[in-house]
Motif scaffolding. Structure first.
Motif, PDB file in Angstrom:
ATOM      1  N   ASN A 170      29.052   4.813  14.702  1.00 18.14           N
ATOM      2  CA  ASN A 170      29.804   3.598  14.418  1.00 18.14           C
ATOM      3  C   ASN A 170      29.145   2.815  13.277  1.00 18.14           C
ATOM      4  N   GLY A 214      30.239   4.457  10.038  1.00 15.85           N
ATOM      5  CA  GLY A 214      31.662   4.226   9.803  1.00 15.85           C
ATOM      6  C   GLY A 214      31.931   2.783   9.397  1.00 15.85           C
ATOM      7  N   ILE A 215      31.329   1.849  10.105  1.00 22.75           N
ATOM      8  CA  ILE A 215      31.519   0.427   9.793  1.00 22.75           C
ATOM      9  C   ILE A 215      30.952   0.120   8.402  1.00 22.75           C
ATOM     10  N   SER A 225      35.733  -2.125   1.340  1.00 21.28           N
ATOM     11  CA  SER A 225      36.410  -3.421   1.237  1.00 21.28           C
ATOM     12  C   SER A 225      35.629  -4.370   0.334  1.00 21.28           C
ATOM     13  N   PRO A 277      35.984   3.398  13.517  1.00 20.28           N
ATOM     14  CA  PRO A 277      34.798   2.698  13.004  1.00 20.28           C
ATOM     15  C   PRO A 277      35.016   2.155  11.584  1.00 20.28           C
ATOM     16  N   ILE A 278      35.674   2.936  10.744  1.00 18.93           N
ATOM     17  CA  ILE A 278      35.932   2.478   9.373  1.00 18.93           C
ATOM     18  C   ILE A 278      36.848   1.252   9.417  1.00 18.93           C
ATOM     19  N   VAL A 280      37.067  -0.901  11.794  1.00 21.68           N
ATOM     20  CA  VAL A 280      36.266  -2.053  12.239  1.00 21.68           C
ATOM     21  C   VAL A 280      35.531  -2.668  11.044  1.00 21.68           C
ATOM     22  N   GLY A 281      34.946  -1.809  10.205  1.00 20.56           N
ATOM     23  CA  GLY A 281      34.248  -2.321   9.014  1.00 20.56           C
ATOM     24  C   GLY A 281      35.193  -3.071   8.091  1.00 20.56           C
ATOM     25  N   MET A 282      36.389  -2.520   7.896  1.00 22.67           N
ATOM     26  CA  MET A 282      37.373  -3.169   7.014  1.00 22.67           C
ATOM     27  C   MET A 282      37.815  -4.516   7.599  1.00 22.67           C
ATOM     28  N   LEU A 302      36.095  -6.411   9.650  1.00 25.82           N
ATOM     29  CA  LEU A 302      34.973  -7.354   9.536  1.00 25.82           C
ATOM     30  C   LEU A 302      34.896  -7.931   8.129  1.00 25.82           C
ATOM     31  N   ALA A 303      35.079  -7.053   7.128  1.00 24.06           N
ATOM     32  CA  ALA A 303      35.031  -7.508   5.740  1.00 24.06           C
ATOM     33  C   ALA A 303      36.129  -8.536   5.478  1.00 24.06           C
ATOM     34  N   MET A 319      35.156 -11.838   6.900  1.00 26.75           N
ATOM     35  CA  MET A 319      34.133 -12.502   6.077  1.00 26.75           C
ATOM     36  C   MET A 319      34.758 -13.147   4.847  1.00 26.75           C
ATOM     37  N   ALA A 326      33.514   2.309  18.546  1.00 26.76           N
ATOM     38  CA  ALA A 326      34.259   1.368  17.701  1.00 26.76           C
ATOM     39  C   ALA A 326      35.141   0.449  18.541  1.00 26.76           C
ATOM     40  N   ALA A 381      32.975  -2.250  19.732  1.00 31.79           N
ATOM     41  CA  ALA A 381      32.585  -3.174  18.660  1.00 31.79           C
ATOM     42  C   ALA A 381      33.756  -4.081  18.265  1.00 31.79           C
ATOM     43  N   TYR A 392      33.512  -8.143  18.488  1.00 36.10           N
ATOM     44  CA  TYR A 392      33.688  -9.049  17.353  1.00 36.10           C
ATOM     45  C   TYR A 392      35.062  -9.739  17.358  1.00 36.10           C
TER      46      TYR A 392
END
Lengths: 336, 284
Positions: free
Chosen positions: A79, A82-83, A90, B125-126, B128-130, B132-133, B136, B160, B163, B167
């Protein structure tokens, strides 16, 4: 809980370090965390992503100072990567930080696909790499990471030797518009550079010129090559020392120049003898048609001996004494 | 903003896209027919009615993101992207061909595709990152991840899922193409994953179950925000091989390539379906 940490250096090696004017610096890991915090303070898009690893990554102060710029994922390395990729895709400059042993094994597929293949401009940071966690056993060693990552297209691989190389590597990774892997140990390093080194384009750094033997070394092993060169000089043997922080792209020009100028080549790395710096250098030298006595010093293909990083280095000859001996044996013509 | 498409117009378009998808797979000599047909209606609704993205805004930092975690169903994605103007539909004939940029799984070489996928368990997971970005950046971005049943056996998804809830990523949407089949057979037999709604809810997600071929229901489920602080799970009940009688709910069509005769039969069925829809138009 454990025996007192053994010294990485024999009294003779410590004396040689003094003779060469080397001063003791800090752990590369600390310098990494400090540099990352400087960058993140100046740019809110610079992030640290951790897997319950902010303590081992020395990122406690970062988290305190910039809580909005640290992402905790818990103990979940897949994770984490990936995150980190999602953040990087982004527009964030995300540094995914986790012990190298877990990061480059458990989440290898995420590094390969989400970061390298997807060309996400992310930084993957393997901390406490090699045998930094010495006595904890092979679960905690990363002796496969150069080999695994070298076989994945589109990933810069950097393992700095000292604090100055670390600062340069972190800054370079932050500015890169492409995937980067950084690898740090946690032992205090000697300072090997008087000026800030330029690591652009994978540049290798000549720490000492010489024409009998070339030590081509990376990461926390470089200081031992420097000390060996000092010891050999006292015997009239001239040793070149090339610090190779960037395993890929490899500075083929510097490597070939060293192999052509010297009568023997010794590579040194905190990695398996398979698939790392040594084999990269060997392939470069041999494919250029240069035949030279050659030895790869690293961790051999066996059940790694138990001990602290210092014990393991000494056991496998990653030391002033061990490297000097290898150089002598390569330079001595075999008895007829 | 997404174009205005009536349910009827989407249904008609879906018939044409199913034709193109089948021809693409025949031209490529490979493809994931069953899952492409089961996910096509979801993709149509996403690209026509939900996603705030277009060929012109494909690199706008504040755009919505679509991540196809079940990357093997790329044929449906290529078909829909081409139809939405991301690239020339004629390119569909080159998928998987020597030196074509159209790889057999999603690739960023193609405009509109956000990340390279194909190995399962990577998309969430990807996403989740996007998400989060986006938070922000205080961007309006929503992130949609399409997943498959068999894929849920990958542990990384649950890292994920945890997570996303931790969040409170209420701009992240996981859509399950819940066709209940995977390459070996029924997901229940291979590695049962029920009760899915309970599982996602227990992980902290807001769960909606919808008919994955009902445009109105999908639109409503996707466009209605979840409660604040909860990621959204859409369990889209779909039919693998949807729209072609002999492919529906038949496991071998997971990656079966139609023969010339089978293609002719499938196209005839689609022609009949179109005629029926047109007849509705006349009678309406």
């Amino acid at each position: 809980m454990s025996a007192p940490a053994p010294s990485m250096f024999t009294p003779a090696a410590t004396e040689m370090a003094q003779q060469l004017g080397l001063s003791k610096g800090r752990a590369n890991l600390e310098v990494f965390a400090e540099t990352l915090q400087e960058l993140a303070t100046a740019d809110r898009n610079v992030l640290a992503v951790t897997s319950d690893s902010r303590g081992s990554g020395k990122l406690g102060p970062f988290g305190q100072a910039l809580p909005a710029q640290i992402v905790e994922v818990g103990i979940a390395e897949q994770n984490l990567v990936g995150i980190t990729a999602g953040l990087a895709l982004s527009g964030k400059k995300a540094f995914g930080v986790s012990p190298a042993c877990f990061l480059t094994a458990r989440s290898l597929e995420q590094i390969k696909n989400d970061i390298a293949y997807s060309n996400a401009p992310a930084v993957v940071v393997g901390i406490s790499a090699g045998v930094s966690y010495g006595a904890l056993g092979s679960t905690h060693h990363s002796l496969h990471d150069f080999a695994a990552l070298r076989a994945i297209h589109n990933l810069t691989i950097i393992a700095p030797a000292d604090n100055a190389e670390t600062r340069a590597a972190v800054r370079l990774a932050a500015a890169a518009q492409r995937p980067v892997f950084l690898r740090f140990g946690k032992a205090a390093m000697f300072d090997l550079h008087s000026d800030a080194p330029d690591l652009a384009n994978g540049r290798a750094l000549t720490l000492r010129d010489g024409s009998d033997v070339a030590f081509i070394a990376s990461g926390e092993t470089v200081v031992h090559a420097v000390l060996a060169a000092g010891a050999l000089a006292a015997e009239g043997i001239s040793a070149r020392v090339l610090s190779v922080p960037t395993i890929r792209p490899l500075d083929m020009t510097a490597v070939l120049a060293a192999a052509r100028a010297c009568r023997a080549v010794v590579t040194v790395e905190e990695h398996s003898v398979h698939g790392g710096l040594g084999e990269a250098v060997a392939a470069t030298v041999l494919q250029a048609g240069v035949a030279v006595p050659f030895r790869i010093v690293g961790i051999p293909d066996e059940d790694t001996v138990t001990g602290a990083q210092a014990d393991i280095f000494r056991h496998y000859g990653i030391s002033m004494e061990g490297l000097s001996e290898v150089a002598r044996s390569l330079l001595t013509p075999p008895a007829v | 903003m997404p174009e205005r498409w009536t349910d009827h117009a989407l249904a008609l378009r879906a018939i044409e896209l199913r034709r193109r998808l089948l021809r693409l797979i025949v031209d490529a000599g490979a493809g994931h027919t069953g899952g492409g047909l089961s996910s096509l209606d979801i993709l149509q609704v996403l690209y026509r009615r939900v996603l705030r993205v277009s060929p012109e805004t494909a690199t706008d930092p504040r755009r919505d993101r679509y991540v196809q975690s079940k990357g093997h169903c790329v044929e449906a994605l290529y078909t829909v992207l081409a139809d939405c103007g991301y690239f020339d539909p004629a390119d569909l004939a080159t998928v998987c061909h020597y030196q074509s940029p159209y790889v057999g799984h999603p690739t960023r070489k193609i405009r509109g595709i956000e990340v390279n996928t194909g190995a399962l368990g990577h998309g969430l997971p990807i996403g989740v990152g996007m998400a989060l970005a986006a938070r922000m950046d205080e961007a309006p971005t929503r992130v949609f991840v399409l997943m498959g049943d068999g894929e849920l056996a990958e542990g990384s998804n649950w890292e994920a899922a945890q997570a996303a809830a931790h969040y409170g990523l209420d701009r992240l949407v996981m859509i399950l193409d819940h066709n209940r089949l995977q390459i070996t057979g029924s997901t229940r037999d291979v590695m049962s994953n029920e009760p899915l709604a309970d599982k996602w809810a227990a992980f902290g997600w807001h769960v909606r179950t919808v008919d994955g071929h009902d445009y109105a229901a999908l639109t409503e489920a996707l466009n209605t925000p979840p409660p604040a602080g909860q990621p959204l799970c859409i369990l889209a009940e779909t039919v693998k091989g949807k729209g072609i009688s002999f492919m529906e709910n038949v496991g071998k069509w997971h990656h079966g390539v139609p023969s010339a005769e089978q293609l002719a039969q499938a196209l005839a069925e689609l022609d009949a379906a179109e005629a029926a829809l047109r007849a509705e138009e006349v009678s309406a």
